[in-house]
Each structure stands twice: as structure tokens, then as C-alpha cells.
Design an enzyme around this catalytic site. Structure first.
Site, PDB file in Angstrom:
ATOM      1  N   LEU A   6       0.842  -1.186   0.000  1.00  0.00           N
ATOM      2  CA  LEU A   6       0.000   0.000   0.000  1.00  0.00           C
ATOM      3  C   LEU A   6       0.882   1.242   0.000  1.00  0.00           C
ATOM      4  O   LEU A   6       1.859   1.305   0.745  1.00  0.00           O
ATOM      5  CB  LEU A   6      -0.907   0.018   1.232  1.00  0.00           C
ATOM      6  CG  LEU A   6      -1.814  -1.209   1.401  1.00  0.00           C
ATOM      7  CD1 LEU A   6      -2.598  -1.099   2.701  1.00  0.00           C
ATOM      8  CD2 LEU A   6      -2.777  -1.341   0.215  1.00  0.00           C
ATOM      9  N   SER A  48       4.404   4.188   2.913  1.00  0.00           N
ATOM     10  CA  SER A  48       3.946   2.964   2.256  1.00  0.00           C
ATOM     11  C   SER A  48       4.208   1.809   3.216  1.00  0.00           C
ATOM     12  O   SER A  48       4.938   1.954   4.202  1.00  0.00           O
ATOM     13  CB  SER A  48       4.669   2.734   0.926  1.00  0.00           C
ATOM     14  OG  SER A  48       6.035   2.413   1.133  1.00  0.00           O
ATOM     15  N   LYS A  49       3.603   0.677   2.950  1.00  0.00           N
ATOM     16  CA  LYS A  49       3.850  -0.508   3.777  1.00  0.00           C
ATOM     17  C   LYS A  49       3.479  -1.734   2.956  1.00  0.00           C
ATOM     18  O   LYS A  49       2.499  -1.722   2.215  1.00  0.00           O
ATOM     19  CB  LYS A  49       3.008  -0.463   5.059  1.00  0.00           C
ATOM     20  CG  LYS A  49       3.637  -1.211   6.226  1.00  0.00           C
ATOM     21  CD  LYS A  49       4.822  -0.440   6.784  1.00  0.00           C
ATOM     22  CE  LYS A  49       5.423  -1.118   8.000  1.00  0.00           C
ATOM     23  NZ  LYS A  49       6.551  -0.332   8.542  1.00  0.00           N
ATOM     24  N   GLY A  50       4.288  -2.764   3.102  1.00  0.00           N
ATOM     25  CA  GLY A  50       3.999  -4.014   2.423  1.00  0.00           C
ATOM     26  C   GLY A  50       4.070  -5.169   3.396  1.00  0.00           C
ATOM     27  O   GLY A  50       4.639  -5.051   4.488  1.00  0.00           O
ATOM     28  N   ASP A 112      11.509  -4.614   8.017  1.00  0.00           N
ATOM     29  CA  ASP A 112      10.448  -4.560   9.020  1.00  0.00           C
ATOM     30  C   ASP A 112      10.501  -5.868   9.790  1.00  0.00           C
ATOM     31  O   ASP A 112      11.451  -6.650   9.656  1.00  0.00           O
ATOM     32  CB  ASP A 112       9.084  -4.339   8.343  1.00  0.00           C
ATOM     33  CG  ASP A 112       8.045  -3.746   9.283  1.00  0.00           C
ATOM     34  OD1 ASP A 112       7.561  -4.495  10.155  1.00  0.00           O
ATOM     35  OD2 ASP A 112       7.732  -2.551   9.173  1.00  0.00           O
TER      36      ASP A 112
END
Length: 815
Positions: A6, A48-50, A112
Site C-alpha cells: 500500500l 507505504s507498507k507491504g 520490518d
């Protein structure tokens, strides 16, 4: 495997998580990207983050790790398969991809949970694909900054913790303080955090395996043991040397069915003698969270505190439902959120309104993403030299290593600045909460803010809080600070402000000096994110000092655009040399309390606001910012050097009193006079405008200006225009209009005096002018005496007197 990514904007960055929530990993990533959007307000890209979840994993740990890594690589390939590239500086869409949007080549990922050691693999894939960012694609690899080794996330959050304690009158660098924590010493954020101060007295901590209790720790002994564990590969609390524990200390497995605590442990955790309820591992975690200590340090993963109004389901973290507590159960004084999502936002607000000191995770732990962003932009800066052959990759890597602490200091300064900004906005909200209410309305109107999803109060809720003595809490102000920055940066990028030469200093200030020297000016000029860097740095500088509501307030009050407000502020900031002054204030803060430092900073921000308004009202917006600054610098220097000689009347008394007051707290005379002279910056600009209009001498103009001010008691009128206005927003705006009318009348009268002075001294010309308008002057002074005689003069009465000054000014014919 399944994965999701995202993004909040075309230029965005954030980590890729190996999720352990196969049933709701999308919900997890959505929550994380919302936090990332707010956290990234301090850096260049948006958030953003995945995340991904392997569906079939082997049982053996080594094989499990390798399979997870393989699935991570699958996600990375999938992302690069559909991402635009830059080839010889031109955007190129991948084959067989139909793109309906514009060029979109910026894609950066970070480590992460679960993917800390995968950055090199991601960069190898980036190189394989010929992706333009090469090894800047995934920060933190072999040729990047190791966050755990630098300790940047913990160090940044610790700056915020130190501010909380400093405001309570405690220096945790030199005074012992008690802590409970979430995490263990093998972790980056927890481990580094618990080594920030040798005065730390860690009473208890827990992770997913153990609960650690040390009822009365000796700071040097416990610090040394924590440091030993931090250096041990994959340590746990089980490895803690029991001989280093204080009496009654223990390490307990989280799975223990029944825990028999020592009397010392019970006392340190605040368990009363009457409380005989049996404890197991999970209930003991709740007791640790509720301990009566000074600091709760969150360096772990999970949501452990919810609001009274929330259910466990609202927290969105099912594994920690058994140990979660409510915000009112906390007995700590300060919370440091080194980890993400430790509290729900509503829990933070509730805890803060109950008197606890807390920011948000996005503010506290922004150091990691900030350092990663610096790494990426440094690599982009240095890539031009690698392409041209002037810099080899080994030399670049060596330079990056040498720059580690320089970059870290730039990041930590952002942490200090943002936590300070929240403290200043707390004080502003107490004075004018309506400005923050209007900011929320404005952001909602442009669909930039969803107040409900961010747990921000409605107008009715604010009104209720005002009656109970509460306004906006720190966590709410953290959110507004971030959204105001995101909004302003977007507006700046749609304007020409980042292209103005006056803003070049923000680009230069972003990089360490030695990096610019190695890269060369050309590399700086062609940096792909040049405009974004300038816009983000300018936004941080302005909002951190002026407050979240500043730009919106001036847009509301003046009718100018955000771009015009920022341009005017840039002029004000350069004319005041605010950077140098901020540095001086920082150097002086060890001598004074935070309360005094904050008063100075709020004073500086008010000066800059008045000057910004002055520029908007008096300067042609088509003039270049550099030209405006240049034509005023010399005159301002002349006025500053002689200010104590030319200022007169009430303003002279105010100047002398404030200088004396500042010197009484131990500050040197030159700083005192410089700080207080700045208070009159808008008046000095008025004087220079009059000088240019009349051709008079600078100091003669100043003497005439303050003689007229004294004769008509203008400081009293300006001050009381605001003092007698009610809290009503419209009456406050009317007071400002009245004050601006007085300033225009003041200028007109001074111009008349200087124009008619000829060879006479300005004071003689002033006296002559007053005689020639004796009837008007007598009427004004009679009205002024009547109003002053009233115990509480109203706004209407002050308005009538002020209008007399304007009438007198209009009656003067300049020959």
C-alpha cells in the site's frame, strides 16, 4: 504466499513485513501504513507498507527462514514487474504493463518485522532488473545503515522521552529513574533504549517468552548486565545473570501457570498486601504494565493498551487480547513508544487527558525511517559521480560509513524539533483552540483528514473539554502536526516555491557537508528528489517553529494562498536570521527551565507571524524573495545596532524591562538584546519603508516613528485592541484589522513629519505638525483619557479612539 503493498503517494517508502497474522494480514498492513503516513511527515516520501504471508512453511527453523526469504523475493519481483524504471534519465514502463497513471518510477522498500536481513536480497533483485535506484532500493543492506548498530530508532524516541522528563524538571541523564518495558535486550529498539542512560532502573520487562523482574536494581550493575545481553547473539531474559539481580528478583516463563512473587517484587510492581489474587504468566504481564514507575518503554511488537471505550477487537491484535489493559490502569508518568502500535490512538488520548506524558508512535520512532530516507537520498546524490567515473563504489561505501554519525545527528535533530513542536502547540492550543478546530475543518474540507479514523475530537467535544479545563492532548496534536505538514508539502510541490533560490539552503542543509563536497554541485542540481527535499525541509522548519495551525490561520485571516504565506514567511525568517537565533536559544537552554525556553520560542514565532503579515500587506508579491531580503538587510543591521538609542516611550520601557528580565536568568547581554530587538522587527520594516518613501536618514526615521508612537500612545491602543476583544473568532479578527489600521495611520503621520521636516530635527517637525492639527489631537487625547479611565473598557470604546488616529492621519496633506 500472499502479499500486499500500500502506498500513500507516488513518492513513498516503508517497510515490508513478514506477517504472522495469516487471517488478517491486510488489516495489519492497513493499520501500519496509516501510521507510516503520519510518521513520514518528517521526511521526503509519503508512507507505504507491504507485507506477505507464506502459506506453506517447513517446521525446521533454518528451512523456514529460507522459505520465508524466498517468498519475500517473490513479492519484491512482483512489485518491480509493474513499476516504472528510469533509463538514461527517461521514464520507461515495463513490458506488458498498461499504465493509466503518469510516470511513477520511485519505489523504495525497507526492513520490518521478520525481514531485517533481507535488504541485500532485495537490492540484488533491483540490480538484476536494472532498476535505477540500484542498492538504494532497499535501505539498510550491507552498504547501508544498520539501524540496530546505530541505534537510531531508540535514540530518536529517547529524545522525546528526555523532553517529557525535562518538562517535569528531571534530567534522566544524571538522575536515576524507574522503568518497565516491553521487549528484551536482543531487540534493536528495546535493547538500545535500555542503554541510553546509565541511570536507568529497569524494574520489570517482558517479551513473548519471559517476564523479567528486578525490584531494586543498582543502576551501574544492571546497566552492565543489560549491555552484556545486548552484545550476545539471540539473547533472552533467561540469559540474565541471576547474581546481578537485586533481592527478590526473578525471571519467569510467560507460560507459567502459577507465579509466586517475592515480597520485594510485589512491592516494586505496586501489588498491595490485600491483593491475594493468584497470578500466572499472562496476568503478571498485566501487572507489569500497571506498575507505578516513571517510564513505560515500548520496544516490542503488539498493542497492549486500549481506551475504556474500546473492546479488544478494536485494538486489532488478537494474540495480545489476554494481556491488554485499559489506559486508566496505567500508573507510569511517561510513555516512550519505540515500537509501533503499542497503544491504540484513543488509549493515548485517554492516558494523556488523565495526565500522562505521551506522543504517538509515529512521532517517537520516526528516526528509523528518517535515517533510511537519508541513506537513499545520499545514494542518489552520489550515483551521478559513480556513473561519471569520478567516484568508485568502494569509495562511496567508505564515505557512507564515515557519514554515519553526521546523518544520525541530522535525524536526531528532527526528533528534537518535532517533540518540541508538540510542546509549543500545547501552549498555543490553551490560548486559541479555535485555530486548531479551524485547521481540522480545513483539512476535512479538502478530504485530507478523516477526523473519526484519526480519533480527533468533534467541535462539540472540544467545547466540552474547554469547560473541564482540557483542550487538545499531545497525541491529538501529533496527528495534526503530521497532517498539516503533509498538506503544506503537497501545496509547495504544486507551486514554484521549491525552485526559488532562497530555498537552496534547505537542500544544502539536508546533506552532510562532506557528502556535497564528494558529489559536487552538479550532482546536487540534478538530484531526482531535489524539489521534494526542499519542500519537506522547508515544511519541517516552518511548522515545527510556527505550529500546525499557522499557515491555515494566515490563509483564513488574509485571504492569501498557502504558497504566498510561505513565501512571506521565508522573507521574515531570512530577515530575522531565525536559524542563528534558534541555535542561540538551544545553546542557552541548559541555563534556564523549559518554561522560559518555550516563552522565547513562542515570542520568536509571534515576531515571525507579525512580520509575515507585514510582508503580505506591504510587499509586491511579484518581487523576488532574494530582492526583498537584500534591500532590507543593511537597514535592519543599522537599526539593530542603535535600537536602544532610538526606541522611545512605552516601547523603550518594555525593551529595557525584557532585556533585564532575560539577563536575570543568567543569559548574556548580547543575546538578551538581540532577542528583544527582534520583537520589534515588523516596526523596523515599517521604518525602512518610510525611509525609502521619504529619503530620510534611517535613524532619524526611527526617532520620528517612535516619537509619534509615544505621542499618540499607540502601544497602548495596539495592546488593548486585542486585550478587550472577546474570545469570539470574529471579534479577534476585528481587533487585528483595527491594529492594522493603526499601523497604516502611524506610517502616514511619520511620512508627513519627515516630508515637512526639511532641515529641522524630526522632533521639531513632529511638534509643529501636532500644533497644526491641535483640534484633532486634543479630541483624540480627550477620548483616550476617557477610555483609560474606565475600569474595563470595551472593544467599541477602543475602536472609537483608534479611529480618531486614522481620521487624523487622513486629514494630513503631504506637501
Amino acid at each position: 504466499m500472499e502479499g500486499v503493498h500500500l502506498r500513500g503517494a507516488s513518492v513513498a517508502r516503508g517497510g515490508i513485513r513478514w506477517s504472522d497474522r495469516p487471517d488478517d494480514y491486510r488489516t495489519e498492513i492497513l493499520g501500519l501504513v496509516k501510521t507510516q503516513m503520519v510518521k513520514n511527515a518528517v521526511i521526503v516520501p509519503a508512507g507505504s507498507k507491504g507485507g506477505f504471508v507464506p502459506r506453506l512453511l517447513p517446521g525446521e527453523p533454518g528451512a523456514r527462514f529460507e522459505e520465508g526469504k524466498r517468498q519475500y523475493e517473490t513479492l519484491i519481483r512482483g512489485l518491480l514487474d509493474i513499476t516504472d524504471n528510469l533509463v538514461e534519465g527517461k521514464a520507461q514502463t515495463p513490458d506488458k504493463v498498461v499504465a493509466f497513471d503518469g510516470s511513477d518510477p520511485y519505489l523504495v522498500v525497507a526492513a520490518d518485522k521478520g525481514t531485517a536481513r533481507f535488504s541485500d536480497a532485495a537490492n540484488m533483485i533491483s540490480t538484476e532488473y536494472g532498476f535505477w535506484l540500484n542498492d538504494a532500493f532497499a535501505s539498510g543492506g550491507s552498504n547501508g545503515y544498520d539501524h540496530k548498530a546505530v541505534g537510531i530508532t531508540a535514540r530518536g524516541a529517547w529524545e522525546c522521552v528526555k523532553r517529557h522528563f525535562r518538562e517535569k524538571g528531571k534530567d534522566i541523564e544524571s538522575e536515576p529513574f524507574t522503568v518497565v518495558g516491553i521487549g528484551d535486550m536482543s531487540g534493536d529498539v528495546f535493547g538500545n533504549g535500555m542503554l541510553m542512560s546509565e541511570q536507568t532502573r529497569l524494574i520489570a520487562a517482558f517479551d513473548h517468552r519471559h517476564i523479567f523482574i528486578d525490584p531494586d536494581p543498582d543502576p551501574p550493575t544492571s546497566y552492565a548486565e543489560r549491555k552484556r545481553l545486548f552484545g550476545m547473539e539471540r539473547s533472552s531474559w533467561e540469559d540474565y545473570d541471576r547474581t546481578r539481580l537485586s533481592k527478590g528478583g526473578m525471571v519467569i516463563s510467560r507460560g507459567t501457570k502459577e507465579v509466586d512473587l517475592s515480597p520485594e517484587a510485589r512491592a516494586s510492581l505496586g501489588i498491595s498486601d490485600e491483593d491475594s489474587e493468584p497470578l500466572n504468566g499472562e496476568s503478571l504481564v498485566r501487572v507489569v504494565l500497571k506498575a507505578p514507575v516513571e517510564l513505560l518503554w515500548n520496544g516490542g511488537i503488539g498493542t497492549f493498551v486500549k481506551a475504556t471505550s474500546e473492546t479488544d477487537a478494536d485494538a486489532g491484535d488478537p494474540p495480545n487480547d489476554p494481556v491488554r489493559i485499559g489506559a486508566p490502569d496505567l500508573r507510569c508518568q511517561v510513555v516512550g513508544e519505540g515500537g509501533n502500535l503499542g497503544f491504540t490512538q484513543e488509549a493515548r488520548v485517554e492516558y494523556a487527558l488523565l495526565g500522562g506524558a505521551i506522543n504517538t508512535d509515529a512521532i517517537d520512532n520516526s528516526g528509523g525511517v528518517d535515517m533510511s530516507d537519508h541513506e537513499v537520498n545520499l545514494k542518489i546524490l552520489l550515483a551521478h559521480g559513480i556513473t561519471s567515473g569520478s567516484l568508485s563504489i568502494p569509495d562511496r561505501n567508505e564515505l557512507l560509513e564515515e557519514l554515519t554519525e553526521s546523518v544520525a545527528e541530522l535525524v536526531l535533530q528532527n526528533n528534537r524539533s518535532q517533540s518540541l513542536a508538540i510542546s509549543l502547540d500545547q501552549l498555543r492550543a490553551r490560548e486559541s483552540v479555535d485555530d486548531f478546530r479551524d485547521l481540522m475543518f480545513a483539512l476535512e474540507k479538502t478530504a485530507e483528514l478523516d477526523r473519526q479514523s484519526e480519533s480527533l475530537p468533534t467541535a462539540d467535544a472540544l467545547a466540552e473539554r474547554r469547560e473541564s479545563g482540557h483542550i487538545l492532548s499531545r497525541p491529538e496534536l501529533c496527528v495534526l502536526l503530521a497532517y498539516s505538514k503533509l498538506s503544506l508539502m503537497g501545496r509547495l510541490l504544486r507551486s514554484r516555491v521549491p525552485d526559488d533560490p532562497v530555498t537552496e539552503s534547505y537542500l544544502l542543509g539536508y546533506f552532510p557537508v562532506s557528502a556535497i563536497a564528494a558529489a559536487g554541485q552538479e550532482s546536487l542540481d540534478v538530484h531526482r528528489l531535489r524539489r521534494q527535499i526542499i519542500a519537506s525541509q522547508l515544511t519541517n522548519d516552518l511548522v515545527d517553529l510556527m505550529g500546525a495551525a499557522f499557515v491555515n490561520r494566515l490563509v483564513r485571516d488574509t485571504g492569501h494562498t498557502a504558497k504566498e504565506v510561505v513565501s512571506a514567511w521565508l522573507v521574515a525568517s531570512r530577515l530575522s536570521d531565525h536559524k542563528a537565533l534558534l541555535s542561540e536559544i538551544e545553546n542557552q537552554q541548559s541555563k534556564v527551565s523549559p518554561r522560559i525556553t518555550y516563552r522565547w520560542l513562542l515570542g520568536l514565532s509571534r515576531v515571525l507571524e507579525r512580520t509575515t503579515r507585514w510582508v503580505l500587506q506591504n510587499i509586491d508579491g511579484e518581487l523576488s524573495l532574494a530582492a526583498i531580503v537584500g534591500e532590507n538587510l543593511q537597514g535592519l543591521a543599522t537599526l539593530r545596532d542603535s535600537f536602544s538609542e532610538v526606541v522611545a516611550g512605552e516601547e523603550r520601557a518594555l525593551f529595557a524591562a525584557r532585556v533585564s528580565e532575560i539577563r536575570e536568568v543568567g543569559v548574556d547581554e548580547s543575546f538578551s538584546e538581540r532577542l528583544m530587538t527582534l520583537r520589534f522587527l515588523d516596526q523596523m520594516l515599517d521604518i525602512l519603508e518610510i525611509e525609502r518613501e521619504t529619503g530620510a536618514d534611517t535613524l532619524d526615521t526611527a526617532r520620528a516613528y517612535y516619537r509619534i508612537s509615544e505621542e499618540f500612545d499607540l502601544p497602548w491602543l495596539h495592546r488593548n485592541s486585542f486585550a478587550v476583544a472577546s474570545e469570539d473568532h470574529w471579534e479577534q479578527r476585528a481587533a487585528r484589522v483595527l491594529s492594522e489600521d493603526l499601523a497604516r495611520a502611524h506610517r502616514r503621520i511619520v511620512v508627513a513629519v519627515l516630508t515637512q521636516a526639511g532641515s529641522d530635527e524630526p522632533w521639531k517637525a513632529t511638534r509643529a505638525l501636532l500644533r497644526s492639527k491641535g483640534r484633532n489631537v486634543r479630541r483624540f487625547k480627550s477620548l483616550l483619557e476617557q477610555v483609560k479611565a474606565e475600569e474595563t473598557p470595551g472593544f467599541a470604546a477602543v475602536s472609537v479612539v483608534a479611529r480618531e488616529v486614522s481620521t487624523l492621519a487622513r486629514s494630513i496633506v503631504v506637501r
